[in-house]
Design a protein around this motif. Structure first.
Motif, short mmCIF file in Angstrom:
data_model
loop_
_atom_site.label_atom_id
_atom_site.label_comp_id
_atom_site.label_asym_id
_atom_site.label_seq_id
_atom_site.Cartn_x
_atom_site.Cartn_y
_atom_site.Cartn_z
N ASP A 1 0.83 -1.21 0.00
CA ASP A 1 0.00 0.00 0.00
C ASP A 1 0.86 1.26 0.00
O ASP A 1 0.56 2.23 -0.71
N ALA A 2 1.91 1.25 0.81
CA ALA A 2 2.78 2.43 0.89
C ALA A 2 3.48 2.69 -0.45
O ALA A 2 3.66 3.85 -0.84
N ILE A 3 3.86 1.63 -1.13
CA ILE A 3 4.54 1.78 -2.43
C ILE A 3 3.60 2.30 -3.49
O ILE A 3 3.98 3.16 -4.30
N THR A 4 2.37 1.83 -3.49
CA THR A 4 1.47 2.09 -4.62
C THR A 4 0.47 3.21 -4.39
O THR A 4 -0.10 3.73 -5.35
N ASN A 5 0.22 3.58 -3.14
CA ASN A 5 -0.71 4.68 -2.87
C ASN A 5 0.03 6.02 -2.99
O ASN A 5 1.23 6.10 -2.83
N GLY A 6 -0.71 7.05 -3.25
CA GLY A 6 -0.11 8.38 -3.33
C GLY A 6 -0.46 9.08 -4.62
O GLY A 6 -1.48 8.82 -5.26
N GLY A 7 0.43 9.93 -5.05
CA GLY A 7 0.14 10.79 -6.20
C GLY A 7 0.22 10.12 -7.55
O GLY A 7 -0.13 10.71 -8.56
N GLY A 8 0.71 8.89 -7.61
CA GLY A 8 0.74 8.18 -8.87
C GLY A 8 1.96 8.45 -9.72
O GLY A 8 1.99 8.11 -10.90
N ALA A 9 3.01 9.06 -9.15
CA ALA A 9 4.20 9.37 -9.94
C ALA A 9 5.35 8.40 -9.70
O ALA A 9 6.27 8.32 -10.51
N ARG A 10 5.29 7.65 -8.61
CA ARG A 10 6.43 6.81 -8.25
C ARG A 10 6.66 5.71 -9.29
O ARG A 10 5.74 5.05 -9.75
N ARG A 11 7.93 5.49 -9.62
CA ARG A 11 8.32 4.40 -10.50
C ARG A 11 9.16 3.40 -9.71
O ARG A 11 9.90 3.77 -8.79
N VAL A 12 9.01 2.13 -10.08
CA VAL A 12 9.63 1.04 -9.30
C VAL A 12 10.33 0.07 -10.24
O VAL A 12 9.76 -0.35 -11.27
N GLY A 13 11.55 -0.30 -9.90
CA GLY A 13 12.25 -1.40 -10.56
C GLY A 13 12.21 -2.61 -9.65
O GLY A 13 12.58 -2.53 -8.47
N LEU A 14 11.74 -3.74 -10.16
CA LEU A 14 11.58 -4.94 -9.35
C LEU A 14 12.53 -6.02 -9.85
O LEU A 14 12.45 -6.45 -11.01
N LEU A 15 13.45 -6.47 -8.99
CA LEU A 15 14.43 -7.49 -9.34
C LEU A 15 13.92 -8.87 -8.94
O LEU A 15 13.57 -9.09 -7.77
N VAL A 16 13.90 -9.79 -9.89
CA VAL A 16 13.42 -11.15 -9.62
C VAL A 16 14.35 -12.15 -10.30
O VAL A 16 15.12 -11.81 -11.20
N ASP A 17 14.27 -13.42 -9.85
CA ASP A 17 15.04 -14.48 -10.49
C ASP A 17 14.31 -15.80 -10.33
O ASP A 17 13.19 -15.85 -9.83
N LYS A 18 14.95 -16.88 -10.74
CA LYS A 18 14.31 -18.19 -10.69
C LYS A 18 14.11 -18.68 -9.26
O LYS A 18 13.39 -19.64 -9.02
N PHE A 19 14.76 -18.02 -8.29
CA PHE A 19 14.61 -18.38 -6.88
C PHE A 19 13.52 -17.54 -6.20
O PHE A 19 13.40 -17.55 -4.98
N THR A 20 12.76 -16.78 -6.98
CA THR A 20 11.61 -16.01 -6.49
C THR A 20 10.37 -16.89 -6.63
O THR A 20 10.00 -17.26 -7.75
N PHE A 21 9.71 -17.20 -5.50
CA PHE A 21 8.60 -18.16 -5.52
C PHE A 21 7.38 -17.62 -4.77
O PHE A 21 7.46 -16.66 -4.00
N SER A 22 6.26 -18.29 -4.99
CA SER A 22 5.09 -18.27 -4.12
C SER A 22 4.63 -16.87 -3.75
O SER A 22 4.26 -16.08 -4.60
N ALA A 23 4.66 -16.55 -2.44
CA ALA A 23 4.17 -15.26 -1.97
C ALA A 23 4.95 -14.10 -2.57
O ALA A 23 4.41 -13.00 -2.74
N ALA A 24 6.21 -14.32 -2.91
CA ALA A 24 7.00 -13.26 -3.55
C ALA A 24 6.48 -12.99 -4.96
O ALA A 24 6.50 -11.85 -5.44
N ILE A 25 6.00 -14.04 -5.64
CA ILE A 25 5.40 -13.85 -6.96
C ILE A 25 4.08 -13.10 -6.84
O ILE A 25 3.76 -12.24 -7.67
N VAL A 26 3.30 -13.41 -5.80
CA VAL A 26 2.06 -12.68 -5.57
C VAL A 26 2.35 -11.20 -5.31
O VAL A 26 1.65 -10.31 -5.82
N PHE A 27 3.39 -10.92 -4.53
CA PHE A 27 3.81 -9.54 -4.28
C PHE A 27 4.11 -8.84 -5.60
O PHE A 27 3.67 -7.70 -5.83
N ALA A 28 4.84 -9.52 -6.48
CA ALA A 28 5.17 -8.95 -7.78
C ALA A 28 3.92 -8.73 -8.61
O ALA A 28 3.77 -7.70 -9.29
#
Length: 391
Positions: free
Chosen positions: A263-290
Motif C-alpha cells: 500500500d505504501a509503495i502504490t498509494n499516493g500521487g501516482g508518480a512513483r516508478r519502481v524497478g523490481l528485481l526477480v530471479d528463478k529463486f523467487t517463488f510463491s508469496a513473492a510472486i504474488v507480491f510482484a
C-alpha cells in the motif's frame, strides 16, 4: 517404506487439488514403481519414484523433497542464468568454485536435465532450481543412466577463462544431501544461509531507495509484520522517490503480511516508478507480491531479471509432511491461485480470494542475471536503475 507410501496415498494425494487433472492409470504406474522399490528396500529408487509421482501435476508447491534422506557428493551446484555452476565443494577442490558444469561422465548437462524432467515438479525455472541436487546425487545419476553403476563419477568443468578441467569423485565420497542443498533452495552459495532481517534499505540520496526483501516466511509470527510496517513508514516518508525492490531468492511465505508495504509503495500521487528485481529463486508469496505491484503500478513498474520460479497460476498453501521411515519430506498443496485471469475456486481461502486480481502476465522489461556476489557491483547496478527511473 511401505508405511511412508501409505501416508502419501491416504493423507496427501486425496487433499491436494493439483492431482485432480492426473489420470488414474498414470498415477497407478508411479505408485506401483514406488511400492516395488519399497518392498525391495531400495530407498533411493523409492524416493525417485515418489518424486516422479509428486511431479505429475507439474505444480511447483507439490513435490517430494529428498534432501535430508539422501547422500550426495560434497559439491553444491546452482543454476545461474542458463548454466549450472559449482558454488561450493570440499576444500581440496576449491579452485574450481565458480566453474560451469559441462558434462558428467561425458554426458552433456542438457541431456541430463532432459532425462531428469519427469522427476521434477513445476515450471522449467522451478526445475532448474530444485534439479541441481540431482547432479551430485550418485544414485539419481545411476537411475537416469549416466553412471552405469561405476564406482567413480567424472565432472567436466569450464572456467570463466575457458579452461576445461575434470573433477573425479568416488561414489562413496558422500555426505547428507541437506548439507549442500537446503529444503527451500534460495540460490545463495552458502547452503545454510538465512536472512538476517526481513527488510534491508539502502538510501541512494536523491536517486531513491533500494529495498531488499529476502523472505516472507515468518516462523516467529509477528516479526515480518513489524518489518513491513517499518518499511512502509520509510517509503511513505519519500512519496515520490523511485524504488528498486529486490525479490531475488525470496522463496515466499505470507503475502498478506506484506500488504502494508504494498500500500505504501502504490498509494499516493501516482508518480512513483519502481524497478523490481526477480530471479528463478523467487517463488510463491513473492510472486504474488510482484503480481500485485504490477496490477497497481502498470507501466510504472519495470520487471528486471529472469523468469521467476513459478507462473501466475498454481496451487499453494497446504503444508509439509515428514516421512518417518525414509526421512524425506512431502510438500503438498491445498489452495488454487490464479493471478493471471483472477479466478478462484472452492479451495481458495477467503482472505486470499478477496485479493486475487487478473494480472494476465508478468513479462520481463529487462533481462539481467548478476553473477558477481560483490556488493559494490550490485549497488552500482541499482544506482543505474534508479537513475533510469528518474528520467
Amino acid at each position: 517404506m511401505i508405511h511412508d507410501l501409505e501416508l502419501v496415498l491416504t493423507q496427501v494425494l486425496p487433499i491436494d487439488p493439483s492431482f485432480r487433472v492426473i489420470g488414474r492409470e498414470e498415477m497407478d504406474r508411479c505408485i506401483s514403481d514406488a511400492r516395488r522399490a519399497a518392498l525391495a528396500d531400495s530407498k533411493d529408487d523409492f524416493l525417485l519414484s515418489l518424486m516422479r509421482l509428486m511431479a505429475l501435476p507439474r505444480n511447483g508447491h507439490t513435490r517430494l523433497i529428498p534432501n535430508d534422506a539422501i547422500s550426495v557428493l560434497p559439491m553444491r551446484f546452482l543454476s545461474i542464468g542458463s548454466a549450472v555452476h559449482l558454488v561450493a565443494v570440499k576444500p581440496a577442490l576449491a579452485k574450481s568454485i565458480g566453474d560451469t558444469l559441462i558434462a558428467i561422465n561425458g554426458a552433456p548437462v542438457r541431456a541430463i536435465e532432459t532425462a531428469a524432467d519427469q522427476f521434477l515438479s513445476g515450471t522449467g525455472q522451478r526445475q532448474r532450481v530444485i534439479g541441481s541436487i540431482l547432479f551430485a546425487w550418485p544414485k539419481a545419476l545411476e537411475r537416469l543412466g549416466f553412471t552405469a553403476g561405476s564406482s567413480a563419477i567424472e565432472y567436466t568443468m569450464q572456467s570463466a577463462a575457458g579452461h576445461v578441467t575434470a573433477l573425479k569423485f568416488e561414489t562413496t565420497d558422500v555426505v547428507t544431501g541437506s548439507i549442500y542443498y537446503p529444503r527451500n533452495e534460495h540460490g545463495k552459495p552458502n547452503a545454510s544461509w538465512s536472512p538476517d532481517s526481513f527488510v534491508e534499505i539502502k538510501d541512494f540520496d536523491e536517486l531513491g531507495l533500494l529495498i531488499s526483501l529476502p523472505s516472507f516466511f515468518d516462523p516467529c509470527r509477528g516479526t515480518l509484520s513489524d518489518a513491513m510496517f517499518g518499511a512502509a513508514r520509510r517509503v511513505r516518508s519519500q512519496p515520490d522517490s523511485p524504488l528498486v525492490i529486490d525479490l531475488r531468492g525470496n522463496t515466499g511465505g505470507d503475502f498478506l503480511k506484506t500488504l502494508p508495504l504494498l500500500d505504501a509503495i502504490t498509494n499516493g500521487g501516482g508518480a512513483r516508478r519502481v524497478g523490481l528485481l526477480v530471479d528463478k529463486f523467487t517463488f510463491s508469496a513473492a510472486i504474488v507480491f510482484a503480481a500485485l505491484l504490477k496490477h497497481r503500478l502498470g507501466e510504472r513498474l519495470e520487471l528486471i531479471g529472469e523468469e521467476m520460479g513459478d507462473g501466475l497460476t498454481f496451487f499453494a498453501e497446504g503444508g509439509s509432511m515428514e516421512l518417518p521411515d525414509s526421512g524425506a519430506v512431502v510438500r503438498y498443496s491445498s489452495a488454487f491461485h490464479d493471478w493471471a485471469s483472477g479466478r478462484v475456486d472452492e479451495t481458495t481461502p477467503t482472505e486470499i480470494a478477496e485479493r486475487v486480481v487478473p494480472v494476465r502476465q508478468l513479462d520481463l522489461d529487462r533481462r539481467w542475471v548478476i553473477k558477481s556476489t560483490d556488493t559494490r557491483t550490485f549497488h552500482e547496478f541499482c544506482r543505474n536503475i534508479l537513475s533510469d527511473l528518474n528520467t
